[in-house]
Scaffold this motif. Sequence first.
Motif, PDB file in Angstrom:
ATOM      1  N   VAL A 289      40.379  44.327  38.076  1.00 55.51           N
ATOM      2  CA  VAL A 289      41.756  44.085  37.641  1.00 55.51           C
ATOM      3  C   VAL A 289      42.712  44.180  38.829  1.00 55.51           C
ATOM      4  CG1 VAL A 289      43.614  44.909  36.140  1.00 55.51           C
ATOM      5  CG2 VAL A 289      41.252  44.901  35.315  1.00 55.51           C
ATOM      6  N   GLN A 290      42.444  45.119  39.718  1.00 56.39           N
ATOM      7  CA  GLN A 290      43.312  45.272  40.885  1.00 56.39           C
ATOM      8  C   GLN A 290      43.331  44.009  41.739  1.00 56.39           C
ATOM      9  OE1 GLN A 290      45.301  48.116  41.430  1.00 56.39           O
ATOM     10  NE2 GLN A 290      46.255  46.599  42.790  1.00 56.39           N
ATOM     11  N   ARG A 291      42.207  43.343  41.838  1.00 59.22           N
ATOM     12  CA  ARG A 291      42.163  42.087  42.592  1.00 59.22           C
ATOM     13  C   ARG A 291      43.108  41.050  41.980  1.00 59.22           C
ATOM     14  NH1 ARG A 291      37.895  40.224  45.827  1.00 59.22           N
ATOM     15  NH2 ARG A 291      36.570  41.871  46.673  1.00 59.22           N
ATOM     16  N   LEU A 292      43.171  41.026  40.666  1.00 64.11           N
ATOM     17  CA  LEU A 292      44.081  40.096  39.983  1.00 64.11           C
ATOM     18  C   LEU A 292      45.528  40.468  40.253  1.00 64.11           C
ATOM     19  CD1 LEU A 292      42.148  39.898  36.592  1.00 64.11           C
ATOM     20  CD2 LEU A 292      42.268  38.107  38.335  1.00 64.11           C
ATOM     21  N   LEU A 293      45.828  41.760  40.173  1.00 62.75           N
ATOM     22  CA  LEU A 293      47.190  42.203  40.432  1.00 62.75           C
ATOM     23  C   LEU A 293      47.591  41.895  41.870  1.00 62.75           C
ATOM     24  CD1 LEU A 293      47.076  45.671  38.625  1.00 62.75           C
ATOM     25  CD2 LEU A 293      48.033  43.533  37.751  1.00 62.75           C
ATOM     26  N   ASP A 294      46.685  42.130  42.808  1.00 65.66           N
ATOM     27  CA  ASP A 294      46.977  41.850  44.211  1.00 65.66           C
ATOM     28  C   ASP A 294      47.214  40.362  44.450  1.00 65.66           C
ATOM     29  OD1 ASP A 294      46.648  44.542  44.716  1.00 65.66           O
ATOM     30  OD2 ASP A 294      44.630  44.337  45.558  1.00 65.66           O
ATOM     31  N   ALA A 295      46.603  39.525  43.610  1.00 70.30           N
ATOM     32  CA  ALA A 295      46.767  38.072  43.729  1.00 70.30           C
ATOM     33  C   ALA A 295      48.021  37.576  43.022  1.00 70.30           C
ATOM     34  CB  ALA A 295      45.543  37.358  43.164  1.00 70.30           C
ATOM     35  N   GLY A 296      48.823  38.496  42.491  1.00 70.01           N
ATOM     36  CA  GLY A 296      50.082  38.119  41.866  1.00 70.01           C
ATOM     37  C   GLY A 296      50.049  37.959  40.372  1.00 70.01           C
ATOM     38  N   ALA A 297      48.916  38.245  39.727  1.00 72.05           N
ATOM     39  CA  ALA A 297      48.825  38.082  38.279  1.00 72.05           C
ATOM     40  C   ALA A 297      49.639  39.165  37.562  1.00 72.05           C
ATOM     41  CB  ALA A 297      47.371  38.124  37.828  1.00 72.05           C
ATOM     42  N   LEU A 298      50.073  38.847  36.358  1.00 72.79           N
ATOM     43  CA  LEU A 298      50.951  39.713  35.565  1.00 72.79           C
ATOM     44  C   LEU A 298      50.162  40.333  34.419  1.00 72.79           C
ATOM     45  CD1 LEU A 298      53.873  40.710  34.887  1.00 72.79           C
ATOM     46  CD2 LEU A 298      54.078  38.636  33.468  1.00 72.79           C
TER      47      LEU A 298
ATOM     48  N   GLY B  23      40.929  28.716  29.163  1.00 69.59           N
ATOM     49  CA  GLY B  23      41.041  27.455  28.439  1.00 69.59           C
ATOM     50  C   GLY B  23      40.339  26.302  29.110  1.00 69.59           C
ATOM     51  N   SER B  24      39.881  26.495  30.355  1.00 72.12           N
ATOM     52  CA  SER B  24      39.275  25.395  31.091  1.00 72.12           C
ATOM     53  C   SER B  24      38.383  25.948  32.185  1.00 72.12           C
ATOM     54  CB  SER B  24      40.349  24.502  31.723  1.00 72.12           C
ATOM     55  OG  SER B  24      41.061  25.230  32.721  1.00 72.12           O
ATOM     56  N   ILE B  25      37.525  25.084  32.742  1.00 68.19           N
ATOM     57  CA  ILE B  25      36.689  25.482  33.861  1.00 68.19           C
ATOM     58  C   ILE B  25      37.538  25.702  35.108  1.00 68.19           C
ATOM     59  CG2 ILE B  25      34.744  24.806  35.335  1.00 68.19           C
ATOM     60  CD1 ILE B  25      34.023  25.554  32.432  1.00 68.19           C
ATOM     61  N   ASP B  26      38.577  24.905  35.275  1.00 70.25           N
ATOM     62  CA  ASP B  26      39.448  25.095  36.428  1.00 70.25           C
ATOM     63  C   ASP B  26      40.071  26.488  36.421  1.00 70.25           C
ATOM     64  OD1 ASP B  26      40.934  23.907  38.793  1.00 70.25           O
ATOM     65  OD2 ASP B  26      42.620  24.499  37.535  1.00 70.25           O
ATOM     66  N   ASP B  27      40.488  26.944  35.257  1.00 68.59           N
ATOM     67  CA  ASP B  27      41.030  28.298  35.170  1.00 68.59           C
ATOM     68  C   ASP B  27      39.966  29.340  35.504  1.00 68.59           C
ATOM     69  OD1 ASP B  27      43.470  27.259  34.510  1.00 68.59           O
ATOM     70  OD2 ASP B  27      43.497  28.017  32.446  1.00 68.59           O
ATOM     71  N   VAL B  28      38.750  29.131  35.018  1.00 70.18           N
ATOM     72  CA  VAL B  28      37.654  30.047  35.355  1.00 70.18           C
ATOM     73  C   VAL B  28      37.439  30.078  36.855  1.00 70.18           C
ATOM     74  CG1 VAL B  28      35.156  30.415  35.167  1.00 70.18           C
ATOM     75  CG2 VAL B  28      36.482  29.854  33.128  1.00 70.18           C
ATOM     76  N   ASP B  29      37.391  28.909  37.493  1.00 68.42           N
ATOM     77  CA  ASP B  29      37.201  28.844  38.938  1.00 68.42           C
ATOM     78  C   ASP B  29      38.270  29.637  39.678  1.00 68.42           C
ATOM     79  OD1 ASP B  29      34.859  27.324  39.365  1.00 68.42           O
ATOM     80  OD2 ASP B  29      35.931  25.439  39.057  1.00 68.42           O
ATOM     81  N   ARG B  30      39.516  29.430  39.300  1.00 73.58           N
ATOM     82  CA  ARG B  30      40.619  30.094  39.992  1.00 73.58           C
ATOM     83  C   ARG B  30      40.547  31.615  39.838  1.00 73.58           C
ATOM     84  NH1 ARG B  30      45.187  26.699  41.145  1.00 73.58           N
ATOM     85  NH2 ARG B  30      44.806  24.517  40.567  1.00 73.58           N
ATOM     86  N   VAL B  31      40.198  32.062  38.655  1.00 73.63           N
ATOM     87  CA  VAL B  31      40.130  33.501  38.412  1.00 73.63           C
ATOM     88  C   VAL B  31      38.921  34.111  39.112  1.00 73.63           C
ATOM     89  CG1 VAL B  31      39.862  35.257  36.619  1.00 73.63           C
ATOM     90  CG2 VAL B  31      41.416  33.331  36.260  1.00 73.63           C
ATOM     91  N   LEU B  32      37.785  33.442  39.050  1.00 70.73           N
ATOM     92  CA  LEU B  32      36.590  33.961  39.718  1.00 70.73           C
ATOM     93  C   LEU B  32      36.801  34.083  41.215  1.00 70.73           C
ATOM     94  CD1 LEU B  32      33.549  32.193  38.028  1.00 70.73           C
ATOM     95  CD2 LEU B  32      34.285  34.550  37.746  1.00 70.73           C
ATOM     96  N   ASP B  33      37.474  33.113  41.812  1.00 72.76           N
ATOM     97  CA  ASP B  33      37.694  33.165  43.252  1.00 72.76           C
ATOM     98  C   ASP B  33      38.473  34.411  43.656  1.00 72.76           C
ATOM     99  OD1 ASP B  33      36.292  30.879  43.777  1.00 72.76           O
ATOM    100  OD2 ASP B  33      38.038  29.561  43.878  1.00 72.76           O
TER     101      ASP B  33
END
Length: 471
Positions: free
Chosen positions: A111-120, A221-231
């Motif tokens: 989760v911290q990786r997401l927060l560091d990437a600017g996610a809310l 909702g999409s593979i593109d979203d999965v790709d972006r989040v996994l990265d």
Amino acid sequence: MADALHGPSIGPSVAEVLASHAGGTGSPAKTAARVADAIAARGDDGTWLSTVPREQLIAAAEAIEQRPGARTLPLYGVPFGVKDSIDVRGVRTTLACPDYSYVASATAPSVQRLLDAGALYVGKTSLDQFATGLNGTRTPYTVPRSVYGGDMISGGSSSGSALAVALGQVPFAVATDTAGSGRVPAALNGVVGFKPSRGLISTVGLVPACKSLDCISVMAGSIDDVDRVLDVMVGRDDRDPWSRDRGPRFPGGPIRVGLPPESELDFFGDDEMRRAHLAFRRNLSRTATVVEVSLQPFLSAGSLLYQGPWVAERLVEFGDFLAGQPESIHPVVREILRSGHGYTAVDAFTALQRLQELKAVVGRVWQHIDVLVVPTIGTTFTVDEVLAAPVDCNTVLGHYTHFGNLLDLLGAALPLGVTADGRPYSAMLLGAALTDDTVLALAAQILDEPRTPQPGPPSLSVNPLTAEEHL
């Protein structure tokens, strides 16, 4: 609670949210207000166990806007939810068991990786208690329902994570998947559920269900979203003993698709689901290189999960609580945990030896195929049906998912539409460990999504028979 829907209403994608924020038509603060209002409009429908209050959420979004270089962050202001078995600092982790809950002192690295990437961060999503179940009904809180209505179960254990995406409230949500918990609810709510290879996403800060099998997964909702989040989420963590590096990127070219014989597929008397899946297979066979593959060794491995000693692994985490406060545990979950006491060390070694034999058999399958395609679920259930037969229905729901982590596979549940009587059907793509990018490439083709080659290390030849570290 708002009226039930009759299918998913996917909201703006990650790319669309980012474009809005970059172009000025929107902002993280405006997105935060929209998300808070959407959640409030639904009321208590069993999706969320806790959310950041509206004003605090908007303030958090405004803080993201003020960060240096904020607009270059890969998830700038993108809202997301977190399954309530994963820690967020200062937030109560409940596992849908109030007496077990605690306030987390640190945020899980994933989760911290997401927060560091600017996610809310928006809030904690609901789950089957102790992440024990595939149906979404094992909770003392509001029992969620599928977006397809008809009193259909939401699936679990990551029920709220799937619903938050299917309702259009967030573009992605963090889930977990030990035995199908991230794929079954995705199938029942018409979203993508991706369970990566074990160890790619750190499980530090996750309260374990079965620690040797647990995976953190993604709903989107999409593979593109999965790709972006996994990265953002994927990365080695030496505090996680199962952690490992990502495998090779898909090099392009044809993908060999394994399909089981129709006679080995079980839809549990659901003729509409059978017809829908077989029609999908026929279409896939027209465009893919298809190899027939027996499903029997996979199913044999799956039968070990709840008919074998792995159920006892849940007692490592919850045994003391079961002994001290049994009445605080949901009755079905309590009996499942208690059943773990019936296994011996001999049972465990017998099962481990049998699993290793099945791994060898399945390992040879990957010499002939790249991706195995099966239904995600064979049928659906209503809430009343599950409450009347909680264990039997749960077993049916996990028929195609239970073997995944035991055999060290990755899996993607893909929404394909609805049956003739209006229920969702989904295909599951399975691959050998560390072939995540190949599975995602085929998933994008099936969903007719453009997918540019993903950056990363050069493609290497991986022999699944030897790529078995951290098993």
